[in-house]
Design a protein around this motif. Structure first.
Motif, mmCIF file in Angstrom:
data_model
loop_
_atom_site.group_PDB
_atom_site.id
_atom_site.type_symbol
_atom_site.label_atom_id
_atom_site.label_comp_id
_atom_site.label_asym_id
_atom_site.label_seq_id
_atom_site.Cartn_x
_atom_site.Cartn_y
_atom_site.Cartn_z
ATOM 1 N N ALA A 1 37.669 39.716 45.520
ATOM 2 C CA ALA A 1 37.587 38.303 45.141
ATOM 3 C C ALA A 1 37.724 37.405 46.363
ATOM 4 C CB ALA A 1 38.672 37.976 44.121
ATOM 5 N N GLU A 2 38.670 37.743 47.211
ATOM 6 C CA GLU A 2 38.965 36.905 48.376
ATOM 7 C C GLU A 2 37.868 36.968 49.422
ATOM 8 O OE1 GLU A 2 42.526 36.356 51.712
ATOM 9 O OE2 GLU A 2 42.563 38.027 50.296
ATOM 10 N N ARG A 3 37.317 38.159 49.667
ATOM 11 C CA ARG A 3 36.372 38.349 50.764
ATOM 12 C C ARG A 3 34.922 38.017 50.381
ATOM 13 N NH1 ARG A 3 38.421 42.372 54.594
ATOM 14 N NH2 ARG A 3 36.336 43.273 54.764
ATOM 15 N N VAL A 4 34.582 38.159 49.086
ATOM 16 C CA VAL A 4 33.182 38.009 48.679
ATOM 17 C C VAL A 4 33.018 36.938 47.601
ATOM 18 C CG1 VAL A 4 31.148 39.187 47.760
ATOM 19 C CG2 VAL A 4 32.719 40.416 49.283
ATOM 20 N N HIS A 5 33.657 37.115 46.465
ATOM 21 C CA HIS A 5 33.384 36.229 45.330
ATOM 22 C C HIS A 5 33.723 34.771 45.626
ATOM 23 C CE1 HIS A 5 32.428 38.915 41.794
ATOM 24 N NE2 HIS A 5 32.695 39.791 42.753
ATOM 25 N N ALA A 6 34.949 34.505 46.048
ATOM 26 C CA ALA A 6 35.360 33.109 46.232
ATOM 27 C C ALA A 6 34.490 32.373 47.258
ATOM 28 C CB ALA A 6 36.840 33.042 46.616
ATOM 29 N N PRO A 7 34.235 32.932 48.445
ATOM 30 C CA PRO A 7 33.369 32.212 49.394
ATOM 31 C C PRO A 7 31.966 31.943 48.865
ATOM 32 C CG PRO A 7 34.551 33.986 50.498
ATOM 33 C CD PRO A 7 34.780 34.175 49.034
ATOM 34 N N VAL A 8 31.403 32.921 48.140
ATOM 35 C CA VAL A 8 30.054 32.736 47.615
ATOM 36 C C VAL A 8 30.038 31.665 46.529
ATOM 37 C CG1 VAL A 8 28.194 33.840 46.304
ATOM 38 C CG2 VAL A 8 29.235 35.027 48.248
ATOM 39 N N LEU B 1 44.413 31.288 46.498
ATOM 40 C CA LEU B 1 42.983 31.514 46.710
ATOM 41 C C LEU B 1 42.185 30.266 46.333
ATOM 42 C CD1 LEU B 1 40.702 33.380 47.518
ATOM 43 C CD2 LEU B 1 40.729 34.358 45.207
ATOM 44 N N GLY B 2 42.577 29.617 45.250
ATOM 45 C CA GLY B 2 41.896 28.391 44.870
ATOM 46 C C GLY B 2 42.038 27.316 45.937
ATOM 47 N N ALA B 3 43.256 27.156 46.449
ATOM 48 C CA ALA B 3 43.504 26.129 47.465
ATOM 49 C C ALA B 3 42.660 26.367 48.709
ATOM 50 C CB ALA B 3 44.986 26.099 47.826
ATOM 51 N N ALA B 4 42.422 27.628 49.049
ATOM 52 C CA ALA B 4 41.613 27.940 50.231
ATOM 53 C C ALA B 4 40.178 27.457 50.081
ATOM 54 C CB ALA B 4 41.634 29.445 50.493
ATOM 55 N N HIS B 5 39.745 27.208 48.834
ATOM 56 C CA HIS B 5 38.365 26.781 48.601
ATOM 57 C C HIS B 5 38.301 25.441 47.863
ATOM 58 C CE1 HIS B 5 36.671 30.550 50.068
ATOM 59 N NE2 HIS B 5 37.709 31.136 49.494
ATOM 60 N N GLY B 6 39.428 24.746 47.822
ATOM 61 C CA GLY B 6 39.430 23.397 47.270
ATOM 62 C C GLY B 6 39.330 23.313 45.765
ATOM 63 N N SER C 1 32.928 34.695 37.005
ATOM 64 C CA SER C 1 32.616 35.769 37.939
ATOM 65 C C SER C 1 33.863 36.651 38.004
ATOM 66 C CB SER C 1 32.291 35.176 39.317
ATOM 67 O OG SER C 1 31.899 36.177 40.223
ATOM 68 N N ILE C 2 33.723 37.910 37.618
ATOM 69 C CA ILE C 2 34.888 38.777 37.460
ATOM 70 C C ILE C 2 35.000 39.731 38.637
ATOM 71 C CG2 ILE C 2 36.075 40.420 35.973
ATOM 72 C CD1 ILE C 2 34.629 39.228 33.594
ATOM 73 N N ALA C 3 36.150 39.700 39.289
ATOM 74 C CA ALA C 3 36.441 40.605 40.409
ATOM 75 C C ALA C 3 37.787 41.252 40.135
ATOM 76 C CB ALA C 3 36.455 39.846 41.731
ATOM 77 N N LEU C 4 37.804 42.123 39.124
ATOM 78 C CA LEU C 4 39.028 42.762 38.653
ATOM 79 C C LEU C 4 38.779 44.245 38.434
ATOM 80 C CD1 LEU C 4 40.099 40.086 36.028
ATOM 81 C CD2 LEU C 4 41.450 40.725 38.032
ATOM 82 N N PRO C 5 39.820 45.063 38.404
ATOM 83 C CA PRO C 5 39.626 46.488 38.119
ATOM 84 C C PRO C 5 38.955 46.684 36.768
ATOM 85 C CG PRO C 5 41.868 46.071 38.885
ATOM 86 C CD PRO C 5 41.234 44.727 38.647
ATOM 87 N N PRO C 6 38.170 47.745 36.610
ATOM 88 C CA PRO C 6 37.456 47.958 35.343
ATOM 89 C C PRO C 6 38.388 48.098 34.143
ATOM 90 C CG PRO C 6 37.283 49.881 36.779
ATOM 91 C CD PRO C 6 37.849 48.784 37.603
ATOM 92 N N THR C 7 39.598 48.585 34.364
ATOM 93 C CA THR C 7 40.545 48.710 33.261
ATOM 94 C C THR C 7 40.962 47.348 32.724
ATOM 95 O OG1 THR C 7 42.286 48.882 34.938
ATOM 96 C CG2 THR C 7 41.494 50.941 33.966
ATOM 97 N N VAL C 8 40.878 46.326 33.553
ATOM 98 C CA VAL C 8 41.240 44.963 33.158
ATOM 99 C C VAL C 8 39.997 44.170 32.759
ATOM 100 C CG1 VAL C 8 42.346 42.820 33.945
ATOM 101 C CG2 VAL C 8 43.221 45.035 34.727
ATOM 102 N N GLN C 9 38.888 44.423 33.438
ATOM 103 C CA GLN C 9 37.680 43.626 33.266
ATOM 104 C C GLN C 9 37.183 43.612 31.825
ATOM 105 O OE1 GLN C 9 33.676 43.052 35.645
ATOM 106 N NE2 GLN C 9 33.799 45.178 34.975
ATOM 107 N N ALA C 10 37.124 44.773 31.175
ATOM 108 C CA ALA C 10 36.463 44.858 29.879
ATOM 109 C C ALA C 10 37.075 43.903 28.860
ATOM 110 C CB ALA C 10 36.498 46.298 29.368
ATOM 111 N N LEU D 1 29.596 40.361 35.950
ATOM 112 C CA LEU D 1 30.501 41.502 35.830
ATOM 113 C C LEU D 1 30.460 42.362 37.078
ATOM 114 C CD1 LEU D 1 29.311 42.426 32.253
ATOM 115 C CD2 LEU D 1 31.586 41.522 32.784
ATOM 116 N N ASP D 2 31.580 43.034 37.351
ATOM 117 C CA ASP D 2 31.599 43.998 38.443
ATOM 118 C C ASP D 2 31.292 45.377 37.879
ATOM 119 O OD1 ASP D 2 31.780 44.849 41.029
ATOM 120 O OD2 ASP D 2 33.882 44.343 41.307
ATOM 121 N N LYS D 3 30.955 46.301 38.752
ATOM 122 C CA LYS D 3 30.721 47.677 38.315
ATOM 123 C C LYS D 3 31.954 48.529 38.638
ATOM 124 C CE LYS D 3 30.907 49.201 42.435
ATOM 125 N NZ LYS D 3 32.000 50.143 42.773
#
Length: 299
Positions: A12-19, A42-47, A65-74, A89-91
């Motif tokens: 989430a921090e390295r890919v999702h939030a910046p995009v 993380l929110g504050a870092a992107h306003g 946009s979901i960036a969580l483990p699959p056990t939590v995502q579903a 969704l993430d894979k």
């Protein structure tokens, strides 16, 4: 499209939030995480604000946009669909067939768009290559090597501390990437046979509906000097190889989000939506069964 981010980990921090913050077609609305203080940071870092209340965020966005483990995502994906949110969704979508079915059913029932972010399926050079090979047809065999070094000695991967990757290994982490390319080109899988290699390495033989077969070598424990990915197809048109990835995941995520927006606008399901994510989970569960029994499994 107003979009919220679910998750605060390295992906989430390295890919999702910046995009999400950069994408010109989106209004990045906020971040929710299982640790409210991490969501706020993380929110504050992107306003944007961090949300402690997930339902509040879902009520204020059009998509997540979901960036969580699959056990939590579903479970959270179902909850978001019920709130009328489109889903990036993430894979893998889930680690069990019932959980993946629940996501796909929620998408259909609540008529929301969904895209599963298989990074290679949204690569700049890979998209036209996949489309071209699927159009040509006549493929006899496919071979795919996805040899990662996340858990190799000397690795500095930020994903090495991921509990679900430690537990489920390469089959569930990089297996979805390989299948996301092979299935649209060679056709749906009908049978899978799996054999264990060193450490978490798994070898698969897949029979496809059109008659072709493919082999997959999957690992997260390959030595650093041996890591890498590659795919080769052989058939009536000769031998072709998947173009190497010359860009990071951020560019691919921009395209996946564009695909989500287009699907939401048109109402047409995306080929890489929740139903496809479910199919990948069904094949991986079959591969696990084959590993446990030593038998070929119909999928």
């Amino acid at each position: 499209m107003r979009i919220g981010l679910l998750g605060t980990g390295p992906w989430a921090e390295r890919v999702h939030a910046p995009v999400l913050a950069e994408h010109s077609g989106l209004e990045f609305t906020g971040v929710w995480g299982r640790r409210p203080e991490a969501a706020e940071a993380l929110g504050a870092a992107h306003g944007v604000p961090g949300y402690a209340d997930l339902d509040r965020l879902l009520a204020e966005v059009d998509a997540v946009s979901i960036a969580l483990p699959p056990t939590v995502q579903a479970g959270l994906a179902v909850r978001a669909a019920e709130a009328g949110c489109h889903l990036l969704l993430d894979k893998p979508v889930a680690l069990t067939v019932p959980d993946a079915e629940a996501v796909a059913e929620a998408v259909r029932e609540h008529k929301v768009a969904s895209v599963v972010f298989f990074t290679v399926r949204f690569g700049g050079e890979q998209i036209p290559w996949i489309e071209r090979q699927a159009e040509l047809g006549g493929w006899f065999t496919g071979r795919s090597d996805w040899l990662g070094s996340v858990f190799a000695p000397g690795s500095t991967s930020p994903y090495a501390a991921s509990p679900w990757r430690v537990e489920k290994g390469a089959l569930w982490d990089v297996g979805p990437h390989a299948l996301s390319v092979l299935l649209p080109v060679l056709g749906d899988a009908t049978h899978v046979t799996a054999a264990a290699g060193p450490l978490d390495t798994v070898h698969l033989v897949v029979r496809h509906a059109g008659g072709a077969s493919s082999t997959l070598a999957l690992s997260l424990t390959a030595p650093l000097a041996a890591g890498g990915t590659g795919m080769e197809l052989r058939g009536e048109h000769g031998v072709v190889q998947l173009p190497p990835r010359g860009e990071g995941p951020a560019a691919a995520l921009h395209r996946a989000l564009d695909a989500l927006r287009a699907s939401a606008a048109s109402g047409e399901p995306h080929p890489c939506g929740a139903d496809f994510g479910l199919r990948v989970v069904e094949i991986l569960v079959g591969a696990e069964r084959s590993l446990a029994t030593g038998a070929t499994v119909a999928v």
